[in-house]
Design a protein around this motif. Structure first.
Motif, short mmCIF file in Angstrom:
data_model
loop_
_atom_site.label_atom_id
_atom_site.label_comp_id
_atom_site.label_asym_id
_atom_site.label_seq_id
_atom_site.Cartn_x
_atom_site.Cartn_y
_atom_site.Cartn_z
N GLN A 21 -8.47 -19.31 -31.97
CA GLN A 21 -7.81 -18.52 -30.93
C GLN A 21 -7.22 -19.42 -29.85
OE1 GLN A 21 -9.56 -14.30 -30.11
NE2 GLN A 21 -11.24 -15.75 -30.02
N LEU A 22 -7.96 -20.42 -29.43
CA LEU A 22 -7.49 -21.32 -28.38
C LEU A 22 -6.30 -22.14 -28.85
CD1 LEU A 22 -7.96 -22.32 -25.53
CD2 LEU A 22 -9.56 -23.98 -26.42
N THR A 23 -6.35 -22.62 -30.10
CA THR A 23 -5.24 -23.39 -30.65
C THR A 23 -3.99 -22.53 -30.76
OG1 THR A 23 -6.77 -24.77 -31.88
CG2 THR A 23 -4.49 -24.76 -32.63
N LEU A 24 -4.15 -21.29 -31.24
CA LEU A 24 -3.02 -20.38 -31.35
C LEU A 24 -2.42 -20.08 -29.97
CD1 LEU A 24 -1.32 -18.63 -33.25
CD2 LEU A 24 -2.98 -16.81 -32.90
N LEU A 25 -3.25 -19.88 -28.98
CA LEU A 25 -2.77 -19.61 -27.63
C LEU A 25 -2.01 -20.81 -27.08
CD1 LEU A 25 -2.65 -17.87 -25.08
CD2 LEU A 25 -4.87 -18.81 -24.43
N ARG A 26 -2.53 -22.00 -27.27
CA ARG A 26 -1.84 -23.20 -26.78
C ARG A 26 -0.51 -23.42 -27.50
NH1 ARG A 26 -7.06 -27.16 -26.23
NH2 ARG A 26 -7.79 -26.30 -24.26
N LEU A 27 -0.48 -23.16 -28.81
CA LEU A 27 0.75 -23.29 -29.58
C LEU A 27 1.79 -22.29 -29.09
CD1 LEU A 27 2.33 -24.45 -32.03
CD2 LEU A 27 1.30 -22.61 -33.37
N TRP A 28 1.37 -21.04 -28.91
CA TRP A 28 2.28 -20.00 -28.43
C TRP A 28 2.84 -20.37 -27.06
CZ3 TRP A 28 2.66 -17.58 -32.74
CH2 TRP A 28 3.31 -16.37 -32.83
N HIS A 29 2.00 -20.91 -26.18
CA HIS A 29 2.42 -21.29 -24.84
C HIS A 29 3.37 -22.48 -24.90
CE1 HIS A 29 1.98 -22.88 -20.69
NE2 HIS A 29 2.10 -21.58 -20.42
N ALA A 30 3.08 -23.44 -25.77
CA ALA A 30 3.95 -24.62 -25.90
C ALA A 30 5.33 -24.23 -26.44
CB ALA A 30 3.30 -25.64 -26.83
N LEU A 31 5.40 -23.21 -27.27
CA LEU A 31 6.67 -22.74 -27.80
C LEU A 31 7.41 -21.82 -26.82
CD1 LEU A 31 5.63 -21.98 -31.49
CD2 LEU A 31 6.99 -23.91 -30.65
N GLY A 32 6.76 -21.51 -25.70
CA GLY A 32 7.38 -20.65 -24.69
C GLY A 32 7.37 -19.18 -25.04
N LEU A 33 6.48 -18.77 -25.92
CA LEU A 33 6.41 -17.37 -26.35
C LEU A 33 5.46 -16.53 -25.52
CD1 LEU A 33 6.48 -18.03 -30.18
CD2 LEU A 33 8.37 -17.33 -28.72
N THR A 34 4.75 -17.13 -24.61
CA THR A 34 3.86 -16.40 -23.71
C THR A 34 3.98 -16.98 -22.31
OG1 THR A 34 1.61 -15.62 -23.37
CG2 THR A 34 1.84 -17.84 -24.17
N GLY A 35 3.71 -16.15 -21.33
CA GLY A 35 3.83 -16.58 -19.95
C GLY A 35 2.52 -17.14 -19.41
N ASP A 36 2.48 -17.25 -18.09
CA ASP A 36 1.29 -17.75 -17.40
C ASP A 36 0.61 -16.63 -16.64
OD1 ASP A 36 1.83 -20.30 -18.25
OD2 ASP A 36 2.81 -20.92 -16.40
N ALA A 37 -0.69 -16.74 -16.53
CA ALA A 37 -1.47 -15.83 -15.69
C ALA A 37 -2.39 -16.70 -14.84
CB ALA A 37 -2.28 -14.87 -16.55
N HIS A 38 -2.10 -16.77 -13.57
CA HIS A 38 -2.88 -17.58 -12.64
C HIS A 38 -2.92 -19.05 -13.06
CE1 HIS A 38 -4.11 -13.89 -10.67
NE2 HIS A 38 -4.46 -13.42 -11.86
#
Length: 83
Positions: A21-38
């Motif tokens: 889950q953490l790897t997928l989240l970091r990959l998604w964030h690195a690709l710019g497919l998810t935003g930031d929360a705090h």
């Protein structure tokens, strides 16, 4: 003949799921497919795997482990067939 204690394979499963889950989240964030929360990557989906549920219901954890094993086996067979 006894298998390994439930906690041995269950702890391994939980660690693998959390890392995935953490790897997928970091990959998604690195690709710019998810935003930031705090200041941290925001989880882009409505659901997450709850480790607490798997700790309580050992049968559900077994089903998940067998399903993941079957998926890995199918992916290996597909890779062999493509080669």
């Amino acid at each position: 003949m006894n298998g390994p204690p439930a906690q041995a394979w269950l702890n391994t499963l939980l660690v693998l799921l959390q890392d995935a889950q953490l790897t997928l989240l970091r990959l998604w964030h690195a690709l710019g497919l998810t935003g930031d929360a705090h200041g941290q990557p925001a989880w882009p989906w409505a659901r997450r795997i709850a480790g607490e549920t798997l700790l309580i219901d050992l049968g559900l954890a077994r089903q998940l482990a067998w399903s993941l094993g079957a998926m890995v086996f199918a992916l290996v067979l597909a890779a062999i067939a493509m080669a």
